[in-house]
Design an enzyme around this catalytic site. Structure first.
Site, mmCIF file in Angstrom:
data_model
loop_
_atom_site.group_PDB
_atom_site.id
_atom_site.type_symbol
_atom_site.label_atom_id
_atom_site.label_comp_id
_atom_site.label_asym_id
_atom_site.label_seq_id
_atom_site.Cartn_x
_atom_site.Cartn_y
_atom_site.Cartn_z
ATOM 1 C CB SER A 205 25.183 2.312 -108.202
ATOM 2 O OG SER A 205 25.890 1.570 -109.161
ATOM 3 C CG ASP A 448 32.968 4.133 -112.784
ATOM 4 O OD1 ASP A 448 32.396 3.453 -113.658
ATOM 5 O OD2 ASP A 448 32.362 4.666 -111.828
ATOM 6 C CG HIS A 451 28.853 4.292 -111.719
ATOM 7 N ND1 HIS A 451 29.797 3.377 -111.312
ATOM 8 C CD2 HIS A 451 27.696 3.911 -111.148
ATOM 9 C CE1 HIS A 451 29.230 2.477 -110.527
ATOM 10 N NE2 HIS A 451 27.952 2.773 -110.401
#
Ligand SMILES: *[C@@H]1O[C@H](CO)[C@@H](O)[C@H](O)[C@H]1NC(C)=O
Ligand SMILES: *[C@@H]1O[C@H](CO)[C@@H](O)[C@H](O)[C@H]1NC(C)=O
Ligand SMILES: *[C@@H]1O[C@H](CO)[C@@H](O)[C@H](O)[C@H]1NC(C)=O
Ligand SMILES: *[C@@H]1O[C@H](CO)[C@@H](O)[C@H](O)[C@H]1NC(C)=O
Length: 476
Positions: A205, A448, A451
């Site tokens: 991702s 997070d 990312h």
């Protein structure tokens, strides 16, 4: 509950004792991290059916906020740091030995090119031999180059401004190599340069995060059409018809062939067939002009390692009879196999960029124990040293790269490096943190730090990409 940095020997002992709490913990952890990727396509499918996502965003694998917790595959970096048994001589050096050779060779080649290419200039200060990856982040009041209103390609959990991120200074930096300039991507120039060409991303991702950043940067000029042949959101193909330019993405977080240990029990770890190609990408990249390949945080998850279809070890598995191995063990073998696949392509005329391991930035705890990334400014180069286990992953990857690059030269396959490791280590401020979802939302990863916000520092990867492709085109 002793799943912090432990060496392999200790892991083995602990596991052999088979205390029930240990097993329970492992199962809990395995459950959390395994549900996520396995159910991702299914959940996404359901959501696509259930919610009215505008067709343009639909294509791009944009999730609704309710799916956030379900597929953050990369949130484990600080959960299971590894120690590397294979390399006791690891030194805390950021610049790896491979670079020297890389640079030297590059310089010789580029000196030749420069003569021919002076007229075009290329906007990089004319210094084609410059090491792009040594430098600092410097202020850039002009950034960012798109917003969540001008670009629809921003995936929900990376849309930091939408979820109320209050500071914006993190959008106002660009990378400045020590010995030259790295121009900000010029979308018109980029599209012209890619006319009649194709670009593939292979990875997890974070590779998708990178691709979406590129789509957003190019959205200042135009958007692509979705020409995917598959309904699988993990395999997309975008076409810019005006430029006959294609971008594809192939999902392969482990780069090698994988399976689940038990199809009916999602708590069981993945099986990695470390010596087998993942044909979902290896059979597809032959005709691409450029392939950007990467892998990283998935190698910290519980996994079973196979070679020749025989178990040769595992990471965080409960079995006491299996040899426990480190993340770098599987990382090394996965890269070796991936490079082998690349080097065995017979008619590949393109260039492969290895986008190197990029560390996460949890501070003050692990991802699931209150760890967060709240900084609002980049580090200066001397301000912070990467953690040992990140360096080990990086070093492992570079060693395999070096071998493969040499092998590729013999076979006429061009493999080169897009060395984002130290560049991004300096950007603890670029992650969504808690601004990847609404405050009261029940998500698996509250913060997070893996990312990257869009817009955000990952946009600079495309400045590098443009410069690297420019150097390739010049060399032809
Ligand atoms: C874009 O970000 C703003 C805050 O800067 C937010 O109010 C808005 O909802 C976001 N829009 C979209 C479409 O994400
Ligand atoms: C781009 O993709 C389309 C559709 O798959 C294909 O027809 C075309 O040949 C591709 N162009 C390039 C340059 O690869
Ligand atoms: C880092 O370098 C800057 C400028 O060279 C200097 O001012 C600063 O004191 C250094 N910081 C550390 C922690 O060494
Ligand atoms: C969040 O979700 C988990 C798993 O679905 C559940 O066990 C937990 O009770 C929920 N917490 C809150 C505050 O809703």
């Amino acid at each position: 509950m002793t799943l912090h940095p432990i060496n392999e020997g200790k892991t083995q002992l602990l596991t052999r004792r088979k205390t029930s709490s240990k097993i329970a913990h492992l199962v809990a952890v395995a459950l959390i991290i395994t549900i996520v990727p396995i159910y991702y396509p299914y959940i996404h499918y359901l959501l696509d059916k259930a919610t009215a996502i505008p067709s343009s965003t639909d294509d791009l694998n944009v999730e609704t906020t309710t799916t956030l917790s379900r597929h953050h595959p990369l949130y484990r970096s600080h959960l299971f740091p590894t120690t590397q048994k294979e390399e006791n001589d690891l030194k805390l050096v950021i610049v790896p030995p491979v670079k020297k050779e890389h640079r030297k060779r590059g310089r010789r080649k580029r000196e030749r090119r420069e003569v021919v290419l002076k007229p075009t200039g290329g906007g990089s200060g004319g210094n084609k031999s410059c090491d792009l990856f040594s430098g600092e982040w410097v202020e850039n009041p002009e950034g960012p180059y798109y917003t969540n209103l001008t670009c629809w390609a921003i995936q929900e959990h990376q849309n930091c401004m939408k979820f109320g991120r209050p500071d914006q200074d993190f959008l106002k930096w660009r990378w400045k190599p020590n010995d030259c300039e790295l121009p900000v991507l010029d979308p018109v120039h980029f599209l012209e340069m890619m006319r009649g060409k194709s670009l593939a991303f292979v990875g997890d991702s974070v590779a998708r995060n990178h691709m979406q950043s590129l789509l957003c940067l190019l959205s200042r000029v135009t958007y692509p059409n979705d020409v995917s042949t598959s309904s699988d959101q993990n395999f997309r193909r975008w076409e810019y018809p005006d430029y006959n330019f294609n971008i594809s993405i192939f999902w392969s977080p482990y780069l090698v062939n994988t399976d689940r240990t038990d199809r009916n029990d999602i708590t069981k770890p993945f099986k990695l067939y470390l010596d087998e190609f993942d044909e979902s990408w290896t059979t597809q990249i032959q005709d691409f002009n450029y392939v950007i390949i990467s892998a990283g945080q998935w190698f910290f998850r519980p996994t079973m390692f196979y070679s020749n279809r025989l178990v040769i070890g595992c990471l965080y598995c409960p079995e006491s009879t299996i040899r426990h191995r480190s993340s770098t063990f599987s990382y090394r073998r996965a890269w070796r196999t991936a490079f082998k696949a690349i080097n065995s392509l017979t008619n590949f005329k393109g260039t492969v960029f290895l986008r190197s391991f990029v560390p996460s930035h949890f501070e003050g705890g692990r991802w699931d124990k209150g760890g967060d990334c709240v900084r609002t400014k980049p580090f200066k180069g001397n301000e912070s040293v990467m953690e040992d286990y990140s360096l080990e992953m990086y070093k492992t990857q570079l060693q395999e790269y070096k071998i493969a690059e040499r092998e590729g030269r013999r076979n006429g396959v061009k493999i080169t490096i897009m060395d984002m490791t130290q560049v991004m280590h300096l950007r603890p401020d670029g992650h969504p943190s808690k601004y990847g979802h609404w405050p009261l939302q029940n998500v698996t990863m509250a913060n997070d730090c893996v990312h990257w916000c869009l817009p955000g520092p990952i946009d600079a990867w495309n400045d590098f990409l443009m410069e690297l492709i420019k150097r390739e085109e010049i060399g032809r």
